[in-house]
Design a protein around this motif. Structure first.
Motif, PDB file in Angstrom:
ATOM      1  N   ALA A  96      -5.282   0.653   5.210  1.00  0.00           N
ATOM      2  CA  ALA A  96      -4.536   0.088   4.083  1.00  0.00           C
ATOM      3  C   ALA A  96      -3.095  -0.206   4.452  1.00  0.00           C
ATOM      4  O   ALA A  96      -2.486  -1.152   3.930  1.00  0.00           O
ATOM      5  CB  ALA A  96      -4.581   1.038   2.886  1.00  0.00           C
TER       6      ALA A  96
ATOM      7  N   ALA B 170       0.812  -1.225   0.000  1.00  0.00           N
ATOM      8  CA  ALA B 170       0.000   0.000   0.000  1.00  0.00           C
ATOM      9  C   ALA B 170       0.840   1.267   0.000  1.00  0.00           C
ATOM     10  O   ALA B 170       0.332   2.341  -0.348  1.00  0.00           O
ATOM     11  CB  ALA B 170      -0.931   0.014   1.210  1.00  0.00           C
TER      12      ALA B 170
ATOM     13  N   TYR C 296       0.853   3.483  -3.023  1.00  0.00           N
ATOM     14  CA  TYR C 296      -0.420   4.068  -3.446  1.00  0.00           C
ATOM     15  C   TYR C 296      -0.899   5.206  -2.552  1.00  0.00           C
ATOM     16  O   TYR C 296      -1.902   5.851  -2.870  1.00  0.00           O
ATOM     17  CB  TYR C 296      -1.497   2.973  -3.503  1.00  0.00           C
ATOM     18  CG  TYR C 296      -1.196   1.913  -4.532  1.00  0.00           C
ATOM     19  CD1 TYR C 296      -1.410   2.150  -5.885  1.00  0.00           C
ATOM     20  CD2 TYR C 296      -0.669   0.680  -4.152  1.00  0.00           C
ATOM     21  CE1 TYR C 296      -1.117   1.186  -6.836  1.00  0.00           C
ATOM     22  CE2 TYR C 296      -0.372  -0.289  -5.099  1.00  0.00           C
ATOM     23  CZ  TYR C 296      -0.601  -0.032  -6.435  1.00  0.00           C
ATOM     24  OH  TYR C 296      -0.302  -0.981  -7.371  1.00  0.00           O
TER      25      TYR C 296
END
Length: 204
Positions: free
Chosen positions: A200, A161, A164
């Motif tokens: 996340a 993650a 991102y």
């Protein structure tokens, strides 16, 4: 060969420019960017900026030559990393602080990005200036914050993650006006971080 040719194009352009104070130059930059926010890029003219700043349009043309060059210079004048100095000691709190900071300027910057969205796809210099002014500094600071979290052992270096997080943070800033007609303020962004970004990353 003429003396101008020998000096080169950059020297010739510089010689044609009148000397402006830094404050006066910034006045021109602020005026053109505000007009872009309010009216859109296509509606802004050098003549309109000249009127609003009480100068002759020849001054603007002499300094920057074309509207795209002028706007690119104005964008670069705004370059700053707004997340500099954020270091609370934990990654979760750093990301909440990023969210609050982003909320302070999201409306102003998002309006500018929206107004320039079509023009930057047609003009590579504008596109580059926009990234240098409003995208790259913030991403660099956000990535630095994430690296500190990795160094403290709060999240694994290979956590999928991590790559991102910038897209998540900047994506919600840009898309919320489209979805609900409102800019993402600090409260909304902190909520987004707590509901989407921290889970996340495996953080609470």
């Amino acid at each position: 060969m003429t003396s101008q040719a020998a000096e080169g194009p950059e020297t010739v352009v510089a010689s044609r420019r009148s000397k402006l104070t830094r404050e006066r130059e910034q006045e021109f930059f602020d005026a053109v960017l505000e007009q872009i926010r309010q009216c859109g890029y296509d509606s802004v003219t050098m003549e309109g900026v000249a009127v609003s700043t009480r100068c002759s349009k020849s001054t603007l043309y002499r300094q920057w030559g074309t509207k795209p060059h002028f706007v690119a210079a104005a964008l670069r004048s705004t370059r700053q990393a707004r997340f500099v100095g954020i270091d609370t000691g934990t990654l979760a709190e750093d990301l909440r602080a990023v969210a609050r900071a982003a909320g302070d300027w999201s409306g102003k910057d998002t309006r500018l990005l929206q107004a320039l969205s079509h023009a930057v796809m047609q003009d590579l210099e504008l596109q580059k200036a926009l990234r240098e002014a409003l995208v790259e500094p913030e991403i660099a600071e956000l990535e630095r914050i994430l690296r500190r979290g990795v160094e403290r052992g709060e999240v694994a270096a290979d956590h999928p993650a991590l790559a991102y997080v910038p897209a998540m943070m900047f994506g919600v800033l840009r898309v919320r006006p489209v979805l609900v007609g409102e800019y993402a303020d600090g409260d909304y962004l902190v909520g987004f971080v707590e509901a989407a970004v921290l889970p996340a990353l495996g953080l609470t």
